[in-house]
Design an enzyme around this catalytic site. Structure first.
Site, PDB file in Angstrom:
ATOM      1  N   ARG A  40     -17.968  45.803  -5.677  1.00 17.66           N
ATOM      2  CA  ARG A  40     -17.512  45.777  -4.285  1.00 17.66           C
ATOM      3  C   ARG A  40     -16.140  46.438  -4.212  1.00 17.66           C
ATOM      4  NH1 ARG A  40     -19.684  40.864  -5.423  1.00 17.66           N
ATOM      5  NH2 ARG A  40     -21.459  40.243  -4.126  1.00 17.66           N
ATOM      6  N   LYS A  63     -15.438  37.966  -4.566  1.00 14.79           N
ATOM      7  CA  LYS A  63     -16.316  37.257  -3.639  1.00 14.79           C
ATOM      8  C   LYS A  63     -16.989  36.044  -4.274  1.00 14.79           C
ATOM      9  CE  LYS A  63     -20.165  37.783  -0.469  1.00 14.79           C
ATOM     10  NZ  LYS A  63     -21.129  38.688   0.138  1.00 14.79           N
ATOM     11  N   HIS A 128     -19.358  49.831   1.329  1.00 13.48           N
ATOM     12  CA  HIS A 128     -20.502  49.213   0.660  1.00 13.48           C
ATOM     13  C   HIS A 128     -21.588  50.237   0.332  1.00 13.48           C
ATOM     14  CE1 HIS A 128     -20.219  45.045  -0.200  1.00 13.48           C
ATOM     15  NE2 HIS A 128     -21.477  44.782   0.072  1.00 13.48           N
ATOM     16  N   ARG A 131     -21.972  50.923  -3.458  1.00 14.87           N
ATOM     17  CA  ARG A 131     -22.727  49.887  -4.158  1.00 14.87           C
ATOM     18  C   ARG A 131     -24.220  50.019  -3.849  1.00 14.87           C
ATOM     19  NH1 ARG A 131     -21.738  44.531  -6.161  1.00 14.87           N
ATOM     20  NH2 ARG A 131     -23.004  42.950  -5.155  1.00 14.87           N
ATOM     21  N   HIS A 154     -28.469  38.426  -5.608  1.00 12.67           N
ATOM     22  CA  HIS A 154     -29.323  38.134  -4.465  1.00 12.67           C
ATOM     23  C   HIS A 154     -30.307  37.029  -4.830  1.00 12.67           C
ATOM     24  CE1 HIS A 154     -28.635  42.419  -2.657  1.00 12.67           C
ATOM     25  NE2 HIS A 154     -27.642  41.599  -2.401  1.00 12.67           N
ATOM     26  N   TYR A 163     -31.329  45.369   1.056  1.00 12.52           N
ATOM     27  CA  TYR A 163     -29.933  45.742   0.831  1.00 12.52           C
ATOM     28  C   TYR A 163     -29.796  47.206   0.412  1.00 12.52           C
ATOM     29  CZ  TYR A 163     -25.234  45.606  -1.155  1.00 12.52           C
ATOM     30  OH  TYR A 163     -23.920  45.872  -1.450  1.00 12.52           O
TER      31      TYR A 163
END
Length: 184
Positions: A40, A63, A128, A131, A154, A163
């Site tokens: 990230r 995160k 993002h 990623r 996930h 995603y």
């Protein structure tokens, strides 16, 4: 919140790399680290020169607070060695030009990527996207959704496919090909 997409056209990835490499080595390294590590942006901006002196990077993700070992691809290591040759170990890798030893802001990272993406004709791009681009191309190459699911933390494969844009690709293909066989 704006939904950002992976870069699905590898020629666009290469074009962005060429542009940034020619303009700003720092911004090129930002792109490379994002594309090759799937970190990230908040984690990329915390990396210091001393953190990338080995074949891997040990990082506690901001995160999730999880420790993660990130292998540094040989292409990335080569770019990092060249970029950090004249830098001090304590310096931030993606250092701001605004004085002191501070990383650039998330907003600046976004602006760098948004501007170059617009230049090559891409939209729906943000920090993002790096990623997601990593995940998209790994999936295209390996189809290993389980490894990507673990990497992205996930809870299920469907979340990972959504995603990285694979679910959207399937929907787009379905719509693009509707009635195609009926016309034959």
């Amino acid at each position: 919140m704006k939904v950002v997409q992976p870069i699905r056209d590898f020629e666009k990835v290469e074009e962005i790399m060429r542009i940034l490499k020619g303009r700003s080595e720092r911004n090129y390294i930002l792109l490379m680290v994002g594309l090759y590590t799937a970190l990230r942006i908040s984690d990329i901006l915390r990396i210091r020169v001393e953190d990338i002196q080995k074949d891997y990077l040990n990082i506690r993700e901001k995160k999730t607070s999880k420790f993660r070992r990130v292998y540094l691809n040989p292409d990335l290591r080569k770019a990092l060695r060249s970029y950090t040759a004249d830098k001090q170990p304590h310096e931030f890798l993606i250092k701001s030009r605004e004085g002191g030893n501070k990383p650039i802001s998330r907003a600046m990272a976004y602006q760098v990527l948004k501007n170059v993406a617009e230049e090559v004709g891409l939209d729906s791009i943000g920090t993002h996207s790096l990623r997601k681009t990593f995940g998209y191309w790994v999936y295209k190459d390996t189809k290993d959704v389980a490894a990507l699911q673990k990497l992205f933390n996930h809870s299920n494969p469907e979340e990972t496919l959504r995603y990285i844009g694979i679910e959207q690709d399937s929907v787009d293909s379905l719509i693009r090909n509707v009635y195609k066989n009926a016309r034959s």
